[in-house]
Design an enzyme around this catalytic site. Structure first.
Site, PDB file in Angstrom:
ATOM      1  N   GLU A   1       1.168  -1.441  -0.372  1.00 58.00           N
ATOM      2  CA  GLU A   1       0.055   0.188  -0.452  1.00 58.00           C
ATOM      3  C   GLU A   1       0.582   1.280   0.039  1.00 58.00           C
ATOM      4  O   GLU A   1       0.449   2.245  -0.996  1.00 58.00           O
ATOM      5  CB  GLU A   1      -0.831  -0.069   0.815  1.00 58.00           C
ATOM      6  CG  GLU A   1      -2.228  -0.868   1.098  1.00 58.00           C
ATOM      7  CD  GLU A   1      -3.243  -0.878  -0.080  1.00 58.00           C
ATOM      8  OE1 GLU A   1      -2.911   0.490  -0.333  1.00 58.00           O
ATOM      9  OE2 GLU A   1      -3.634  -1.650  -0.635  1.00 58.00           O
TER      10      GLU A   1
ATOM     11  N   TYR B   1      -6.725   6.999   4.438  1.00 63.83           N
ATOM     12  CA  TYR B   1      -6.697   6.001   2.593  1.00 63.83           C
ATOM     13  C   TYR B   1      -5.775   4.682   3.249  1.00 63.83           C
ATOM     14  O   TYR B   1      -6.631   3.221   3.323  1.00 63.83           O
ATOM     15  CB  TYR B   1      -6.245   6.021   1.719  1.00 63.83           C
ATOM     16  CG  TYR B   1      -6.261   4.682   0.673  1.00 63.83           C
ATOM     17  CD1 TYR B   1      -7.094   3.939   0.284  1.00 63.83           C
ATOM     18  CD2 TYR B   1      -4.435   4.484   0.978  1.00 63.83           C
ATOM     19  CE1 TYR B   1      -6.620   3.326  -1.175  1.00 63.83           C
ATOM     20  CE2 TYR B   1      -4.521   2.855  -0.152  1.00 63.83           C
ATOM     21  CZ  TYR B   1      -5.038   2.891  -0.503  1.00 63.83           C
ATOM     22  OH  TYR B   1      -5.746   1.480  -1.600  1.00 63.83           O
TER      23      TYR B   1
ATOM     24  N   ASP C   1      -9.822   6.400  -2.895  1.00 62.25           N
ATOM     25  CA  ASP C   1      -8.448   6.963  -3.646  1.00 62.25           C
ATOM     26  C   ASP C   1      -9.110   7.770  -4.666  1.00 62.25           C
ATOM     27  O   ASP C   1     -10.647   7.944  -4.669  1.00 62.25           O
ATOM     28  CB  ASP C   1      -7.749   5.799  -4.060  1.00 62.25           C
ATOM     29  CG  ASP C   1      -7.971   4.925  -5.001  1.00 62.25           C
ATOM     30  OD1 ASP C   1      -8.993   4.790  -5.081  1.00 62.25           O
ATOM     31  OD2 ASP C   1      -6.777   3.787  -5.442  1.00 62.25           O
TER      32      ASP C   1
END
Length: 329
Positions: A46, A129, A147
């Site tokens: 991520e 996020y 996102d």
DNA sequence: CAAGCGTGGCC
DNA sequence: TGGCCAAGCTT
């Protein structure tokens, strides 16, 4: 005539979730971070994926995890080692913060990665996020992500601008509570492969029947930002199997502590060994690389064996030049 | 809240 | 060729 989705109608949201998840399970790309539930591995993916293309991440992800297979391995590494493994990915602040966070996890949590979005959110480099992405994918916590992809998908789906907190509320209202990780990834996958910027591929879209703006052109707001064009000359000093590199000051705001080729005197008249174009954030650089003698005022330069260059945190431009000259694999 | 932070690939 | 990005975060 199909009808656009109404978020207040459970039959609509159910249908949306089912169609999206079915599509995702059939069409998802095979990616290494989708083959694990190790929160550390998902965390690394991520962070790497922030503002970065999948293709670029793929190259670094495997190498990074081989070198730092657990959060403790990462925590006990030096920052230079971490940056070296990150070299080429850009946004080096991400790597520094990931390293800092790993140290926190190793020292204060016995190496156990936090299991909730709220706890993850506290770690450096993990915003809303990323916290929700890790929590939903690795631990099944029912928290939605937003996102760039999700925002675009939702605004097209509902055909209206969704700003700030509203986007998050909307994403959360749609979230599949039984498979939040897959649902979040499905929304992003849809945005990345079907509901793409510019003209979307609506024909292949699994939720087109519920989309309010299906097939309609939308004018993206043009961004005026014109990048500055600049040029510079760099010096390649080669001594047998070593080259001269220079370390940026640690108090530089831009890529502190990273290694690059030293600057050449601007009045060099000879033809360069190489010319390269390189764009970073606000500038487009035209760079000429000259071979030459050791510059007189070369501060913090070191003669580095070619075999050792890959262990150093070099800038992307430096990597590009050395690769073009076949000095780096 | 807008600006700053990197890069390589794509059309 | 070169403009435009791409799974954001921090300040």
């Amino acid at each position: 005539m199909p009808h656009a989705i109404d978020l207040t109608k459970p039959t609509h949201t159910r249908s949306f979730r089912r169609n999206l998840l079915t599509w995702y399970r059939e069409h998802q790309r095979s990616l290494p971070w989708r083959k694990t539930r190790d929160p550390y591995r998902i965390w690394v993916s991520e962070i790497m994926l922030q503002q970065t293309r999948v293709a670029a991440v793929l190259e670094h992800y495997k190498r990074f995890l081989k070198k730092f297979p657990t959060v403790r391995h990462l925590a006990f590494a030096t920052e230079a080692e971490v940056l070296a493994a990150w070299s080429g990915l850009g946004y080096y602040r991400r790597a520094r913060m990931l390293h800092r966070a790993a140290k926190l996890v190793a020292t204060e949590r016995s190496g156990r990665v936090p299991q909730t979005a709220a706890e993850l959110r506290i770690l450096p480099g993990i915003g809303r996020y990323t916290a929700n992405a890790i929590a939903s994918i690795a631990f099944g916590e029912p928290v939605a992500v937003v996102d760039g992809n999700v925002e675009r998908v939702l605004e097209r789906l509902l055909q209206k601008k969704l700003s700030g907190e509203i986007v998050w509320r909307t994403a959360q209202a749609l979230l599949d509570l039984t498979s939040p990780g897959d649902f979040n990834q499905a929304m992003m996958e849809l945005g990345a492969t079907i509901c793409i910027p510019g003209v979307p591929l609506c024909y292949d879209c699994p939720i087109k029947k519920q989309c309010a703006s299906r097939g309609m052109e939308r004018k993206e707001p043009p961004i005026p930002g014109k990048r500055m064009r600049r040029s510079s000359s760099l010096l390649l000093v080669r001594r047998r199997d070593a080259i001269l590199l220079q370390q940026r000051a640690h108090n530089e705001r831009f890529m502190p502590g990273m290694w690059e080729l030293p600057e050449a005197a601007s009045e060099i008249a000879r033809e360069p060994l190489l010319r390269v174009k390189h764009s970073i954030t606000t500038s487009d650089w035209s760079v000429s690389v000259f071979s030459g003698p050791v510059p007189r005022l070369a501060l913090k330069t070191h003669l580095v064996p070619l075999a050792g260059v890959s262990q150093l945190p070099i800038t992307g431009l430096t990597r590009k030049i050395l690769r073009k000259l076949n000095l780096l694999s």
